[in-house]
Design an enzyme around this catalytic site. Structure first.
Site, PDB file in Angstrom:
ATOM      1  N   CYS A  48       0.813  -1.223   0.000  1.00 16.12           N
ATOM      2  CA  CYS A  48       0.000   0.000   0.000  1.00 16.12           C
ATOM      3  C   CYS A  48       0.844   1.270   0.000  1.00 16.12           C
ATOM      4  O   CYS A  48       0.290   2.373  -0.046  1.00 16.12           O
ATOM      5  CB  CYS A  48      -0.954  -0.009   1.188  1.00 16.12           C
ATOM      6  SG  CYS A  48      -2.170  -1.347   1.061  1.00 16.12           S
TER       7      CYS A  48
ATOM      8  N   HIS B 167      -1.110   8.163   6.719  1.00 12.64           N
ATOM      9  CA  HIS B 167      -1.536   6.906   6.076  1.00 12.64           C
ATOM     10  C   HIS B 167      -2.877   6.471   6.669  1.00 12.64           C
ATOM     11  O   HIS B 167      -3.810   6.176   5.928  1.00 12.64           O
ATOM     12  CB  HIS B 167      -0.471   5.832   6.286  1.00 12.64           C
ATOM     13  CG  HIS B 167      -0.789   4.521   5.656  1.00 12.64           C
ATOM     14  ND1 HIS B 167      -0.890   4.354   4.291  1.00 12.64           N
ATOM     15  CD2 HIS B 167      -1.034   3.304   6.208  1.00 12.64           C
ATOM     16  CE1 HIS B 167      -1.171   3.088   4.013  1.00 12.64           C
ATOM     17  NE2 HIS B 167      -1.270   2.426   5.162  1.00 12.64           N
TER      18      HIS B 167
ATOM     19  N   GLU C 259       1.403   4.579  13.793  1.00 14.82           N
ATOM     20  CA  GLU C 259       1.673   5.851  13.116  1.00 14.82           C
ATOM     21  C   GLU C 259       1.617   7.020  14.087  1.00 14.82           C
ATOM     22  O   GLU C 259       2.458   7.932  14.028  1.00 14.82           O
ATOM     23  CB  GLU C 259       0.681   6.055  11.971  1.00 14.82           C
ATOM     24  CG  GLU C 259       0.991   7.300  11.146  1.00 14.82           C
ATOM     25  CD  GLU C 259       0.143   7.415   9.892  1.00 14.82           C
ATOM     26  OE1 GLU C 259       0.492   8.234   9.020  1.00 14.82           O
ATOM     27  OE2 GLU C 259      -0.869   6.681   9.774  1.00 14.82           O
TER      28      GLU C 259
ATOM     29  N   LYS D  31      -8.339   8.767   3.963  1.00 12.77           N
ATOM     30  CA  LYS D  31      -9.074   7.501   3.857  1.00 12.77           C
ATOM     31  C   LYS D  31     -10.404   7.554   4.594  1.00 12.77           C
ATOM     32  O   LYS D  31     -11.296   6.753   4.318  1.00 12.77           O
ATOM     33  CB  LYS D  31      -8.214   6.347   4.361  1.00 12.77           C
ATOM     34  CG  LYS D  31      -7.005   6.045   3.475  1.00 12.77           C
ATOM     35  CD  LYS D  31      -6.211   4.865   4.023  1.00 12.77           C
ATOM     36  CE  LYS D  31      -4.971   4.593   3.189  1.00 12.77           C
ATOM     37  NZ  LYS D  31      -3.920   5.612   3.386  1.00 12.77           N
TER      38      LYS D  31
ATOM     39  N   HIS E  21      -9.749   3.094   1.423  1.00  9.65           N
ATOM     40  CA  HIS E  21      -8.370   2.648   1.211  1.00  9.65           C
ATOM     41  C   HIS E  21      -8.251   2.007  -0.168  1.00  9.65           C
ATOM     42  O   HIS E  21      -8.658   0.868  -0.374  1.00  9.65           O
ATOM     43  CB  HIS E  21      -7.982   1.650   2.304  1.00  9.65           C
ATOM     44  CG  HIS E  21      -6.506   1.354   2.365  1.00  9.65           C
ATOM     45  ND1 HIS E  21      -5.622   1.718   1.382  1.00  9.65           N
ATOM     46  CD2 HIS E  21      -5.764   0.721   3.322  1.00  9.65           C
ATOM     47  CE1 HIS E  21      -4.414   1.323   1.709  1.00  9.65           C
ATOM     48  NE2 HIS E  21      -4.465   0.727   2.888  1.00  9.65           N
TER      49      HIS E  21
ATOM     50  N   PHE F 159       1.960  -3.735   3.741  1.00  7.45           N
ATOM     51  CA  PHE F 159       2.312  -5.091   4.157  1.00  7.45           C
ATOM     52  C   PHE F 159       3.803  -5.329   3.894  1.00  7.45           C
ATOM     53  O   PHE F 159       4.395  -4.786   2.972  1.00  7.45           O
ATOM     54  CB  PHE F 159       1.502  -6.118   3.378  1.00  7.45           C
ATOM     55  CG  PHE F 159       0.063  -6.251   3.813  1.00  7.45           C
ATOM     56  CD1 PHE F 159      -0.431  -5.590   4.921  1.00  7.45           C
ATOM     57  CD2 PHE F 159      -0.809  -7.065   3.093  1.00  7.45           C
ATOM     58  CE1 PHE F 159      -1.752  -5.729   5.316  1.00  7.45           C
ATOM     59  CE2 PHE F 159      -2.138  -7.207   3.474  1.00  7.45           C
ATOM     60  CZ  PHE F 159      -2.605  -6.542   4.579  1.00  7.45           C
TER      61      PHE F 159
END
Length: 409
Positions: free
Chosen positions: A163, A303, A314, A333, A338, A397
């Site tokens: 991502c 993110h 984060e 998002k 997402h 990931f």
């Protein structure tokens, strides 16, 4: 102070659940209301909500023959790339084809396309499998098809970092420009998480929000009641050039890409380092590359997927890096969902727009933050702010982290 390693952003193209253009997407995120809805394409699955793009006719935009040959991911990337070229006032009939690069992020193959073809094979009908099944699904073909569509002959390849792919691709494109491997780079990503197999896999991992009875309230980054992400789709493509080249042709410079940094958590296949150490390393690397200091950063586009573990990591990274007082933060998002590999490119483009408009879009659905993780989240309405330099965070990931640093032109 400007640095010789800066590159100019001279064009943007976007297609998202917020709209089919950059301006429509900007207006949607500034409105600050979630676009999550029940998705008929996901009917019968454990989680049947998503953010989707309505009214996009790939055949009408790209041509019926081309649209039939390609899958959804490439449809979106092509549409965004064409927009970006137009926005940059570039003329494909006269540009230096050998000096134009296409570097796009690719988070994965199209599980929707493969599911259809594997079903035919499983039925004992190999003769019915499409002859273009492989070429439309190989990850590098997103970039390959954009290069083919625009007729360019410079470097063309895809970058995969889950991502974070869109952001990593933007950083690589900048490096190619600085290495004089090209004069113009089209970079970003297109992706879709709305394939039934994708949605099923994320649901099995317990990564999705289960608020199917309240879709608009499902995605709530940094909120104490967050319970998972909402899948989406979209694309964003940026045109990058060296500033002197852009000025020489009279291009409008939207912003400057100052630097980028990447790191690996080496912690877990899908879970982030809970302390956010890798995210902090990527931020510090990006700042060093940009010749900036932490105090120069006046905004962070987070993110922020709305997963309990991801948002915690984060927030910890930002609080530690900024000595407990990070600059104003937004999380797109919460509105757009997402879009996997494309989210990083979409959020990079939104960071450019924040610098242009001097306006930070709000984060939707934030009612309460944990006291030990509280950020200066922009909520409720856009916040006017004097933003000269901003960071865009992207993680994925494999513990892959990328941070981009942009400055006002």
């Amino acid at each position: 102070m400007r640095h010789t390693r800066d590159v100019a952003v001279t064009g943007l193209g976007m297609i998202t659940p917020g709209g089919h253009t950059t301006e429509e997407t900007w207006q949607a995120v500034c409105h600050g209301r979630s676009l999550t809805r029940t998705d008929p394409q996901l009917a019968g699955l454990p989680v049947d909500i998503s953010c989707r793009i309505d009214g996009f006719d790939a055949g009408a935009q790209l041509g019926r023959r081309l649209a039939r040959r390609l899958d959804r991911i490439t449809h979106l990337a092509l549409a965004a790339a064409r927009q970006a070229v137009s926005d940059a006032k570039l003329e494909p009939d006269s540009w230096p084809r050998e000096r134009i690069a296409v570097i796009l992020g690719a988070a994965g193959n199209s599980l929707e396309t493969y599911a259809k073809e594997f079903r035919l094979l499983g039925q004992g009908r190999p003769e019915a499998v499409s002859p273009v099944a492989l070429s439309r699904s190989v990850p590098n073909m997103v970039a390959g098809e954009v290069a083919l569509d625009l007729g360019v002959h410079g470097p063309s390849f895809s970058v995969a970092s889950a991502c974070a792919s869109g952001a990593t691709a933007i950083g690589v494109a900048r490096d190619l420009l600085l290495a004089d491997a090209c004069d113009i780079a089209l970079t970003g990503s297109g992706d879709s998480g709305r394939a039934r197999m994708s949605a099923t896999c994320f649901a099995q991992m317990k990564a999705l929000s289960r608020r199917t009875d309240d879709p608009a309230g499902a995605c709530r980054p940094f909120d104490t009641a967050r319970d998972g992400l909402v899948l989406s789709e979209g694309a964003a493509v940026l045109v990058l050039e060296r500033p002197d080249d852009a000025r020489a042709r009279g291009a409008h410079i939207r912003a400057l890409l100052r630097g980028h940094g990447s790191s690996s958590d080496a912690h877990h296949p899908v879970a982030p380092d809970p302390n956010g150490d890798g995210a902090e390393r990527a931020l510090r690397t990006a700042l060093a590359d940009a010749h900036c200091h932490l105090g120069d950063i006046q905004h962070v586009n987070a993110h922020a997927t709305s997963t309990p573990a991801g948002d915690t990591a984060e927030a910890r990274a930002m609080l530690r890096a900024f000595n407990g007082t990070p600059p104003p933060v937004t999380a797109a998002k919460s509105v757009l969902g997402h879009a996997l590999g494309a989210s990083a490119a979409i959020e990079a483009a939104l960071t450019v727009l924040t610098l242009q408009h001097q306006l930070i879009p709000p984060t939707a659905n934030v009612l309460l933050q944990q006291p030990d993780q509280a950020l200066d989240l922009v909520t409720d309405a856009p916040r006017p702010a004097p933003v000269e330099t901003a960071a865009s965070n992207s993680f994925g990931f494999g513990g892959q982290n990328t941070v981009l640093v942009f400055s006002r032109a």
